[in-house]
Write a protein that holds these residues in place. Structure first.
Motif, PDB file in Angstrom:
ATOM      1  N   ALA A 158       0.816  -1.213   0.000  1.00 38.70           N
ATOM      2  CA  ALA A 158       0.000   0.000   0.000  1.00 38.70           C
ATOM      3  C   ALA A 158       0.851   1.265   0.000  1.00 38.70           C
ATOM      4  O   ALA A 158       0.612   2.187  -0.797  1.00 38.70           O
ATOM      5  N   HIS A 159       1.850   1.321   0.877  1.00 35.40           N
ATOM      6  CA  HIS A 159       2.676   2.531   0.945  1.00 35.40           C
ATOM      7  C   HIS A 159       3.448   2.728  -0.351  1.00 35.40           C
ATOM      8  O   HIS A 159       3.618   3.865  -0.822  1.00 35.40           O
ATOM      9  N   GLU A 160       3.915   1.639  -0.939  1.00 36.19           N
ATOM     10  CA  GLU A 160       4.688   1.740  -2.175  1.00 36.19           C
ATOM     11  C   GLU A 160       3.831   2.264  -3.321  1.00 36.19           C
ATOM     12  O   GLU A 160       4.271   3.134  -4.086  1.00 36.19           O
ATOM     13  N   LYS A 161       2.595   1.774  -3.443  1.00 36.27           N
ATOM     14  CA  LYS A 161       1.772   2.112  -4.603  1.00 36.27           C
ATOM     15  C   LYS A 161       0.865   3.314  -4.380  1.00 36.27           C
ATOM     16  O   LYS A 161       0.532   4.028  -5.323  1.00 36.27           O
ATOM     17  N   LEU A 162       0.449   3.534  -3.137  1.00 34.73           N
ATOM     18  CA  LEU A 162      -0.429   4.658  -2.844  1.00 34.73           C
ATOM     19  C   LEU A 162       0.314   5.865  -2.290  1.00 34.73           C
ATOM     20  O   LEU A 162      -0.231   6.967  -2.247  1.00 34.73           O
ATOM     21  N   GLY A 163       1.563   5.652  -1.869  1.00 34.81           N
ATOM     22  CA  GLY A 163       2.295   6.716  -1.201  1.00 34.81           C
ATOM     23  C   GLY A 163       1.964   6.743   0.281  1.00 34.81           C
ATOM     24  O   GLY A 163       1.248   5.888   0.799  1.00 34.81           O
ATOM     25  N   ALA A 164       2.480   7.735   0.952  1.00 33.13           N
ATOM     26  CA  ALA A 164       2.237   7.870   2.392  1.00 33.13           C
ATOM     27  C   ALA A 164       0.753   8.118   2.651  1.00 33.13           C
ATOM     28  O   ALA A 164       0.053   8.683   1.808  1.00 33.13           O
ATOM     29  N   PRO A 165       0.256   7.696   3.804  1.00 26.32           N
ATOM     30  CA  PRO A 165      -1.155   7.960   4.114  1.00 26.32           C
ATOM     31  C   PRO A 165      -1.475   9.451   4.065  1.00 26.32           C
ATOM     32  O   PRO A 165      -0.644  10.295   4.420  1.00 26.32           O
ATOM     33  N   ASP A 166      -2.684   9.772   3.617  1.00 24.01           N
ATOM     34  CA  ASP A 166      -3.129  11.166   3.592  1.00 24.01           C
ATOM     35  C   ASP A 166      -3.530  11.646   4.979  1.00 24.01           C
ATOM     36  O   ASP A 166      -3.506  12.845   5.256  1.00 24.01           O
ATOM     37  N   ILE A 167      -3.919  10.703   5.841  1.00 30.22           N
ATOM     38  CA  ILE A 167      -4.367  11.034   7.192  1.00 30.22           C
ATOM     39  C   ILE A 167      -3.674  10.094   8.166  1.00 30.22           C
ATOM     40  O   ILE A 167      -3.680   8.880   7.966  1.00 30.22           O
ATOM     41  N   LEU A 168      -3.087  10.648   9.204  1.00 32.28           N
ATOM     42  CA  LEU A 168      -2.494   9.851  10.276  1.00 32.28           C
ATOM     43  C   LEU A 168      -3.117  10.323  11.586  1.00 32.28           C
ATOM     44  O   LEU A 168      -2.755  11.382  12.109  1.00 32.28           O
ATOM     45  N   ASN A 169      -4.066   9.565  12.084  1.00 36.64           N
ATOM     46  CA  ASN A 169      -4.720   9.932  13.337  1.00 36.64           C
ATOM     47  C   ASN A 169      -3.935   9.369  14.511  1.00 36.64           C
ATOM     48  O   ASN A 169      -3.815   8.158  14.661  1.00 36.64           O
ATOM     49  N   GLU A 170      -3.399  10.254  15.329  1.00 32.65           N
ATOM     50  CA  GLU A 170      -2.658   9.856  16.522  1.00 32.65           C
ATOM     51  C   GLU A 170      -3.683   9.523  17.605  1.00 32.65           C
ATOM     52  O   GLU A 170      -4.508  10.346  17.974  1.00 32.65           O
ATOM     53  N   ILE A 171      -3.658   8.276  18.077  1.00 38.26           N
ATOM     54  CA  ILE A 171      -4.737   7.801  18.955  1.00 38.26           C
ATOM     55  C   ILE A 171      -4.220   7.320  20.308  1.00 38.26           C
ATOM     56  O   ILE A 171      -4.893   6.534  20.982  1.00 38.26           O
ATOM     57  N   SER A 172      -3.058   7.794  20.711  1.00 41.17           N
ATOM     58  CA  SER A 172      -2.508   7.331  21.989  1.00 41.17           C
ATOM     59  C   SER A 172      -3.475   7.549  23.145  1.00 41.17           C
ATOM     60  O   SER A 172      -3.530   6.738  24.084  1.00 41.17           O
ATOM     61  N   ASP A 173      -4.256   8.629  23.102  1.00 46.95           N
ATOM     62  CA  ASP A 173      -5.210   8.909  24.176  1.00 46.95           C
ATOM     63  C   ASP A 173      -6.338   7.887  24.209  1.00 46.95           C
ATOM     64  O   ASP A 173      -7.082   7.820  25.209  1.00 46.95           O
ATOM     65  N   TYR A 174      -6.490   7.118  23.137  1.00 51.07           N
ATOM     66  CA  TYR A 174      -7.567   6.128  23.047  1.00 51.07           C
ATOM     67  C   TYR A 174      -7.024   4.705  23.040  1.00 51.07           C
ATOM     68  O   TYR A 174      -7.717   3.769  22.631  1.00 51.07           O
ATOM     69  N   LYS A 175      -5.800   4.553  23.525  1.00 52.17           N
ATOM     70  CA  LYS A 175      -5.167   3.238  23.562  1.00 52.17           C
ATOM     71  C   LYS A 175      -6.001   2.235  24.347  1.00 52.17           C
ATOM     72  O   LYS A 175      -6.205   1.092  23.914  1.00 52.17           O
ATOM     73  N   GLU A 176      -6.500   2.640  25.514  1.00 48.08           N
ATOM     74  CA  GLU A 176      -7.276   1.727  26.340  1.00 48.08           C
ATOM     75  C   GLU A 176      -8.603   1.362  25.682  1.00 48.08           C
ATOM     76  O   GLU A 176      -9.078   0.229  25.802  1.00 48.08           O
ATOM     77  N   VAL A 177      -9.199   2.324  24.977  1.00 48.38           N
ATOM     78  CA  VAL A 177     -10.429   2.027  24.239  1.00 48.38           C
ATOM     79  C   VAL A 177     -10.166   0.958  23.194  1.00 48.38           C
ATOM     80  O   VAL A 177     -10.913  -0.016  23.063  1.00 48.38           O
ATOM     81  N   LYS A 178      -9.083   1.135  22.453  1.00 44.41           N
ATOM     82  CA  LYS A 178      -8.780   0.178  21.388  1.00 44.41           C
ATOM     83  C   LYS A 178      -8.469  -1.196  21.967  1.00 44.41           C
ATOM     84  O   LYS A 178      -8.901  -2.221  21.414  1.00 44.41           O
ATOM     85  N   LEU A 179      -7.759  -1.232  23.071  1.00 44.74           N
ATOM     86  CA  LEU A 179      -7.501  -2.515  23.728  1.00 44.74           C
ATOM     87  C   LEU A 179      -8.804  -3.200  24.141  1.00 44.74           C
ATOM     88  O   LEU A 179      -8.949  -4.416  24.002  1.00 44.74           O
ATOM     89  N   ARG A 180      -9.759  -2.419  24.639  1.00 41.20           N
ATOM     90  CA  ARG A 180     -11.039  -3.011  25.046  1.00 41.20           C
ATOM     91  C   ARG A 180     -11.801  -3.567  23.849  1.00 41.20           C
ATOM     92  O   ARG A 180     -12.504  -4.578  23.970  1.00 41.20           O
ATOM     93  N   THR A 181     -11.659  -2.930  22.687  1.00 40.58           N
ATOM     94  CA  THR A 181     -12.340  -3.479  21.507  1.00 40.58           C
ATOM     95  C   THR A 181     -11.690  -4.790  21.078  1.00 40.58           C
ATOM     96  O   THR A 181     -12.377  -5.729  20.672  1.00 40.58           O
ATOM     97  N   PHE A 182     -10.346  -4.860  21.152  1.00 41.21           N
ATOM     98  CA  PHE A 182      -9.684  -6.128  20.843  1.00 41.21           C
ATOM     99  C   PHE A 182     -10.137  -7.212  21.818  1.00 41.21           C
ATOM    100  O   PHE A 182     -10.389  -8.352  21.436  1.00 41.21           O
ATOM    101  N   GLU A 183     -10.227  -6.848  23.092  1.00 44.12           N
ATOM    102  CA  GLU A 183     -10.657  -7.817  24.105  1.00 44.12           C
ATOM    103  C   GLU A 183     -12.104  -8.251  23.869  1.00 44.12           C
ATOM    104  O   GLU A 183     -12.467  -9.404  24.132  1.00 44.12           O
TER     105      GLU A 183
END
Length: 221
Positions: A158-183
């Motif tokens: 993807a990075h090679e053919k599409l280039g760098a992402p147009d949007i990079l959402n920094e989600i460190s503040d939602y790390k625990e939320v994301k962990l709960r969704t994985f769980e």
């Protein structure tokens, strides 16, 4: 993160939203933006049955449905649409029916942005079929009426053919939320959660808890 009036998320499987977008969606909700998740299947054919196994082929659909609902609670999504398609058959759905389903959601919700997969860079046939339906449907709309497409690309090139992402959402503040969704998606995510619990293991697992990348779609290319 762009100002949005309504976010429409379209993925084929329970847990697609967790790996790609849980932090982003939780932040939208915290900012007062309505989020609707249209999950096309219940992941009935998921290869994993828990680690150690606690599901069977017969019980997995019900288990995955409950896991999806639990993940929505973790993110804060209250508008969950279960679209009723069958796992691993989305690619065989007639294009006109897929496109009509997407257009009906757009007409009802009037989203300013749609989050889904990027065609040809989504790895799984159900992912690809979903991506193609979203792009086809939005592409037929008048340009002035199109919602913005914020798309997930998982393939290694993807990075090679599409280039760098147009949007990079920094989600460190939602790390625990994301962990709960994985769980929440316990039948599918056991080995992945084990990798997250081992900081010294090399690999990209931990990046899933820090940044969520997206590409926009250029209909002129």
């Amino acid at each position: 993160m762009a100002e949005e009036s309504q976010v429409l998320v379209i993925f084929p499987h329970p847990d697609d939203e967790s790996f790609s977008s849980a932090g982003t969606l939780a932040r939208y909700i915290d900012n007062g933006v309505p989020v609707t998740y249209a999950c096309l299947t219940l992941g009935q054919m998921g290869r994993n049955l828990g680690n150690p196994p606690f599901a069977t082929r017969e019980t997995l659909p019900d288990i995955r449905e409950k896991e999806l609902e639990k993940a929505m609670e973790a993110i804060g999504i209250t508008d969950l649409r279960k679209m009723g398609l069958r796992d691993k058959t989305v690619e065989f759905e007639p294009h006109d029916e897929m496109d009509a389903m997407v257009k009906t959601l757009i007409d009802e919700l009037q989203p300013s942005v749609i989050i889904s997969f990027y065609p040809q860079f989504a790895v799984h046939p159900d992912h690809e079929a979903t991506a193609e339906a979203v792009v086809r449907t939005v592409g037929r709309m008048p340009e002035s009426e199109r919602p913005r497409l914020q798309l997930v690309a998982f393939s290694n090139d993807a990075h090679e053919k599409l280039g760098a992402p147009d949007i990079l959402n920094e989600i460190s503040d939602y790390k625990e939320v994301k962990l709960r969704t994985f769980e929440a998606h316990a039948s599918q995510t056991g080995p992945f959660l084990e990798s997250l619990a081992t900081p010294d293991v090399p690999g990209e697992a931990h990046s899933f808890l820090e940044v969520e990348p997206y590409w926009t779609y250029n209909f002129e290319s």
